[in-house]
Design a protein around this motif. Structure first.
Motif, mmCIF file in Angstrom:
data_model
loop_
_atom_site.group_PDB
_atom_site.id
_atom_site.type_symbol
_atom_site.label_atom_id
_atom_site.label_comp_id
_atom_site.label_asym_id
_atom_site.label_seq_id
_atom_site.Cartn_x
_atom_site.Cartn_y
_atom_site.Cartn_z
ATOM 1 N N UNK A 228 0.798 -1.218 0.000
ATOM 2 C CA UNK A 228 0.000 0.000 0.000
ATOM 3 C C UNK A 228 0.826 1.262 0.000
ATOM 4 N N UNK A 229 2.112 1.145 0.262
ATOM 5 C CA UNK A 229 2.961 2.328 0.393
ATOM 6 C C UNK A 229 3.004 3.130 -0.894
ATOM 7 N N UNK A 230 2.861 4.451 -0.747
ATOM 8 C CA UNK A 230 3.016 5.378 -1.872
ATOM 9 C C UNK A 230 4.313 6.145 -1.655
ATOM 10 N N UNK A 231 5.251 5.950 -2.565
ATOM 11 C CA UNK A 231 6.559 6.591 -2.456
ATOM 12 C C UNK A 231 6.849 7.389 -3.716
ATOM 13 N N UNK A 391 -0.415 6.244 1.639
ATOM 14 C CA UNK A 391 -0.973 5.082 0.936
ATOM 15 C C UNK A 391 -2.156 5.566 0.106
ATOM 16 N N UNK A 392 -2.595 4.728 -0.823
ATOM 17 C CA UNK A 392 -3.753 5.077 -1.648
ATOM 18 C C UNK A 392 -4.997 4.352 -1.140
ATOM 19 N N UNK A 393 -5.057 3.030 -1.325
ATOM 20 C CA UNK A 393 -6.262 2.288 -0.931
ATOM 21 C C UNK A 393 -5.962 1.102 -0.044
ATOM 22 N N UNK A 394 -4.683 0.843 0.215
ATOM 23 C CA UNK A 394 -4.292 -0.360 0.947
ATOM 24 C C UNK A 394 -3.518 0.020 2.198
ATOM 25 N N UNK A 464 1.096 12.020 -0.411
ATOM 26 C CA UNK A 464 2.095 13.087 -0.287
ATOM 27 C C UNK A 464 1.836 14.220 -1.280
ATOM 28 N N UNK A 465 2.000 15.453 -0.827
ATOM 29 C CA UNK A 465 1.742 16.609 -1.684
ATOM 30 C C UNK A 465 2.550 16.561 -2.968
ATOM 31 N N UNK A 466 3.787 16.076 -2.873
ATOM 32 C CA UNK A 466 4.670 16.069 -4.052
ATOM 33 C C UNK A 466 4.186 15.109 -5.126
ATOM 34 N N UNK A 467 3.283 14.194 -4.782
ATOM 35 C CA UNK A 467 2.811 13.207 -5.761
ATOM 36 C C UNK A 467 1.368 13.445 -6.189
ATOM 37 N N UNK A 468 0.753 14.534 -5.739
ATOM 38 C CA UNK A 468 -0.620 14.797 -6.142
ATOM 39 C C UNK A 468 -0.664 15.181 -7.617
ATOM 40 N N UNK A 469 -1.592 14.578 -8.314
ATOM 41 C CA UNK A 469 -1.678 14.807 -9.762
ATOM 42 C C UNK A 469 -2.276 16.185 -10.041
#
Length: 956
Positions: A228-231, A391-394, A464-469
């Motif tokens: 689930x990790x968003x990096x 994380x996104x959904x997990x 994370x703000x840096x990964x927001x589309x």
């Protein structure tokens, strides 16, 4: 004197007409008429003459007697009831989703979509090509990479294809490929299976700690990770590029509505699955895998690519582009053995995006993410450690020593979680997640009453703000034009009307077996008890699936004469690979790893050679003689030359030339004597069922095409299933799975049972037909092919035939002499058949300049005669070109197909009439009008456009 009692019994009356009579087109009287034309008194006499006695079995198939359609539905209902429908929160690439009912009814359950063939004839495939172009646009937009393919088999095989793409397209000399330790375990395992025969070293590394030391040619990153990790991988990707590697990102499509696209963080390749875009889990498939690439890699992509070209009037028209059939052309030099796609599922995913649009997709993603953040907040509030901040959904929860207890408690409450290890539990949310699911999960962790609304109000997002589309996606009008059901219904209908599918008429494709896909066989596919099961659910929850799979594998073993079967391969190409990997592992276990030569006849299907190379084998071609048979003298020579290293021979039976070769048992004996194994390609098994078994006449392994012989529909070019069947000595080498039972060979597909969701179709076909029905189907298919050959032989040479001039289930019409004499090409004949209301036979395979015709057992005599009459009429039109009545460059064949716009144009300057153009067989009540004229294939390859063109492109 009492009258004899002619009353039928109640049992007879209740059973009605046997299903085999519904499946087989010609009636008994029709078959007798056909037999008279061919010159035989009975089907048994015809089979005795056509099929070599050496391969015939004397035993009837040991299968249950045929059941009626209501009985089969009742039996499948009972089997399905043994599957437990749960809230599936396991994740790992499989998620609950709501299929829009308008898509379910009008795509998945609509024969106009599921009985269509691969769009190799683009003029009559514009509807599904447009739908696939929509799919490619969805993938390209969401991944931020300019070119996307028309789907691959699943996420794991797409990742493996990304690995080999990186190797051949990159400049690194290294043989090492680095895989994210947070990738899905099934993806890692399939990559390992595919890498080993190619000499690729796979390094699984924790990329959160950076790239490993040393050289490598490529990297695969999971985004978000399996945990689930968003990096933010941008810096890591940049470093990989500096070190000469190509980077692939396995991305969750739904997350990309919220997260920066892989292309925006530097990825060269993106892969993944479109399953959660409205396609049921189905215990693992079928689902549309995807791949998109940066500029410069598009001409090296595997699989199918839909492009935009123009037709004879200069109007935009869609067609398959570039390397779509490259494995047929390049054979052992092919870079992939993929020859199919997952078209039906890609169409569903594309229409899910059309239905919801960019705002709707984003809302679904936000809902899944909010559920995950609220779930995590509740766990933290109860003192449970959540492993990742972002994380996104997990969500991964750390519960030392309690993981199994919690997973079991959740299951008792109707929710499946992922048991990562003794200390970790994974919980995935999706669009089907409810408040009740969250409460059940918290209770499983032993937490008290929690307020969802309070937690929701107090909890920020976990991205994370840096990964927001920030970039836009799905801006093409098609993704905003169909918000009402009326609009989408009509759009789907308009696309289907542009296409030619089996519900419209005969598709006489040689080697592709376009026969009836009965409604009763299709019905169970959409039942929740089959569609809603996660492939990694506890085995006791999938008892119905396990029963169905075991039974089907047993029946397939019986009809083929083998000892064991695996249904895991989710395409014929993957079945080929699995069979060859079994042979390779067998030799290695016997201390003969040096055996790496695979003999392949020159007539073989192109995937055979490509699969052999992927299995680490060297291909040696064996010649065919003038009759289309394997040249046994050349076989002897090749065996003698390679006897020490001979691994296997791959041979199709009946042959790719449509002939029962007399020397097949001798061929098997020669290869076995030299220490090799015999692989019989099961593509043409429909000419053997009930009469011969490859496993008994000398073969060691076969793959079977369930989408051909066993009635799974082609779906416009997928789904398919390609089970592998083996003798007892190869059974230990069938494909295993990391989350299921293991064997000595790894998986070739992402799910343990591959595309299990469509296996009820083949189960139902076998149950409905029974042993007698299967034999009748074989006999009828062989009779139909010989009837076509007999009636057309005086008009077109039949290129190959076997004993007494007979063919098997298909025949090859040779147009090469006609082309030399008249200039009329096989393309001209194929396109002219459209005007007569037919899909063309297989063009230029296995011999250039020919048409290979397979009428199947399902077409009735009237349709067979209609096709034959059309071919005879076309021969007459060719004669008019030869005689100079029509110019070679302006005649109804060269100008075919004719659209309604063309024949109603104000000016008509052609030397033939408008009626000849549009109604060559005479005016009929039903007329199929192709939507475009003949397409310029070369233009589309030179000017590659593979996403939705602007509406202005279609203006006059």
């Amino acid at each position: 004197m009492a009258r004899p009692d002619h009353r039928a019994s109640l049992t007879d009356l209740s059973r009605g007409v046997p299903f085999s009579r519904r499946h087989i087109g010609p009636s008994a009287a029709d078959q007798q008429q056909m037999l008279d034309t061919v010159g035989y008194s009975s089907a048994e006499d015809l089979l005795d003459a056509a099929m070599p006695g050496a391969i015939r079995t004397t035993q009837a198939l040991n299968l249950p007697a045929a059941a009626t359609e209501p009985e089969v539905i009742a039996e499948l209902r009972q089997i399905a009831s043994r599957n437990r429908v749960m809230s599936q929160m396991i994740g790992l690439g499989y998620y609950g989703t709501h299929t829009p009912p308008v898509v379910l009814r009008n795509v998945l359950e609509n024969p106009s979509w599921y009985t269509a063939y691969t769009p190799y004839q683009p003029e009559i495939s514009q509807g599904r090509l447009e739908a696939l172009l929509n799919f490619q646009t969805v993938i390209s937009d969401l991944t931020g990479l300019p070119t996307a393919g028309a789907s691959l088999l699943d996420e794991a095989t797409a990742a493996a294809e990304a690995m080999t793409l990186a190797r051949r397209a990159g400049k690194s000399k290294s043989s090492r490929f680095v895989v994210d330790a947070d990738a899905f375990p099934q993806t890692i395992s399939v990559i390992a299976t595919r890498a080993e025969p190619l000499g690729i070293e796979v390094t699984v590394a924790d990329l959160s700690a950076g790239l490993p030391e040393g050289d490598f040619f490529g990297v695969l990153i999971q985004y978000p990770g399996a945990s689930g990790a968003v990096r933010d991988h941008a810096a890591l990707i940049s470093e990989a590029h500096e070190r000469g590697a190509i980077v692939a990102v396995a991305a969750d499509l739904l997350s990309l509505t919220l997260l920066r696209a892989p292309g925006e963080i530097g990825a060269d390749i993106a892969v993944g699955s479109a399953q959660r875009f409205g396609v049921p889990m189905g215990f693992g498939g079928p689902h549309a895998g995807y791949m998109s690439v940066r500029a410069g890699l598009e001409r090296s992509m595997p699989g199918r690519l839909v492009g935009v070209s123009k037709d004879a009037d200069g109007d935009p028209a869609y067609r398959l582009a570039l390397q779509t059939r490259e494995q047929h052309i390049r054979r052992e030099k092919a870079t992939s053995n993929i020859c199919t796609a997952q078209v039906l599922l890609a169409v569903m995913a594309s229409m899910y995006a059309v239905w919801h649009g960019p705002d709707g997709l984003k809302q679904i993603a936000e809902r899944a993410h909010r559920n995950a953040t609220v779930l995590a907040a509740g766990l933290r509030a109860g003192g449970v450690e959540v492993a990742h901040e972002y994380f996104f959904d997990t969500v991964t929860a750390r519960v030392p020593g309690r993981a199994a207890e919690i997973v079991h408690a959740a299951a008792d409450a109707g929710v499946n979680l992922r048991l990562v290890d003794a200390d970790l539990v994974g919980i995935a949310c999706d669009e089907t997640t409810t408040d009740g699911d969250l409460l059940s999960v918290w209770r499983a962790f032993g937490l008290g009453s929690l307020s969802i609304s309070d937690l929701d109000a107090a909890t920020p997002d976990a991205l994370p703000d840096a990964l927001l589309r920030s970039s836009a996606y799905l801006e093409h009008p098609v993704f905003s034009a169909h918000r009402s059901e009326t609009q989408l219904l009509r759009y789907l209908k308009s696309l289907a009307d542009k296409d030619y599918a089996l519900d419209r008429g005969m598709i006489p494709l040689g080697s592709c077996t376009m026969k009836l896909n009965a409604t009763t066989e299709m019905e169970p596919v959409t039942w929740p008890e089959f569609g809603s099961i996660h492939p990694f659910a506890p085995v006791e929850q999938a008892a119905g699936y396990e029963e169905l799979v075991r039974t089907l594998e047993g029946w397939l073993a019986e009809v083929t004469g083998y000892d064991a079967v695996s249904v895991q391969p989710n395409a014929g190409s993957q079945g080929e690979l699995a069979g060859l990997l079994a042979i390779r592992a067998y030799h290695r276990d016997n201390g003969q790893a040096h055996r790496d030569v695979c003999l392949i006849p020159s007539s073989a299907h192109g995937t055979n050679a490509a699969s052999a190379v992927m299995a680490g084998m060297r291909v040696v071609v064996v010649a065919c003689d003038d009759e289309g048979n394997v040249d046994l003298a050349d076989l002897d020579a090749k065996i003698a030359k390679h006897v020490e290293n001979l691994s296997a021979i791959m041979v199709t039976y009946p042959s790719t030339h449509g002939v029962y070769e007399e020397g097949i048992t001798e061929l098997c004996g020669k290869v076995h004597a030299a220490g090799g194994q015999v692989y019989v390609d099961g593509a043409n098994l429909n000419a053997l069922l009930g009469f011969a078994k490859p496993g008994q006449f000398g073969a060691d392994v076969s793959h079977l095409n369930l989408h051909k012989t066993f009635c799974i529909p082609h779906g416009g070019g997928g789904p398919g299933v390609g089970p592998v069947a083996v003798g007892a000595h190869l059974a230990p080498y069938l494909p295993g799975h990391p989350l299921h039972e293991g064997t000595k060979v790894g998986p070739v597909s992402a799910a343990p049972h591959g595309s299990a969701g469509i296996l009820p179709i083949s189960w139902a076909y076998l149950r409905l037909m029974g042993p007698d029905g299967l034999a009748k189907a074989t006999a009828s298919a062989v009779l139909a092919a010989n009837y076509v050959a007999a009636r057309l032989r005086e008009h077109y040479p039949v290129l190959y035939s076997g004993n007494k001039g007979l063919v098997a289930h298909e025949c090859i019409l040779d147009l090469r002499g006609i082309t030399r004499d008249s200039g009329v090409t096989v393309d001209d004949v194929a396109k002219r058949l459209v005007d007569y209301g037919f899909h063309a036979p297989t063009m230029s395979f296995p011999v250039a300049g020919t048409l290979m015709v397979e009428p199947t057992e399902s077409e009735d005599l009237g349709e067979l005669d209609r096709f034959i009459d059309a071919m005879i009429a076309i021969r007459g039109e060719i004669a008019q070109v030869q005689d100079g009545v029509w110019p070679a460059d302006d005649n109804p064949l060269r100008n075919a197909p004719h659209t309604a716009a063309a024949v109603t144009a104000e000016e008509w300057a052609h030397p033939y009439s408008r009626q000849t153009a549009a109604y060559p067989g005479g005016v009929t009540a039903v007329k199929y009008w192709p939507p475009v004229r003949r397409i310029d294939q070369a233009y589309g390859d030179r000017n590659l456009v593979c996403s939705c063109p602007s509406p202005e492109a279609f203006e006059d």
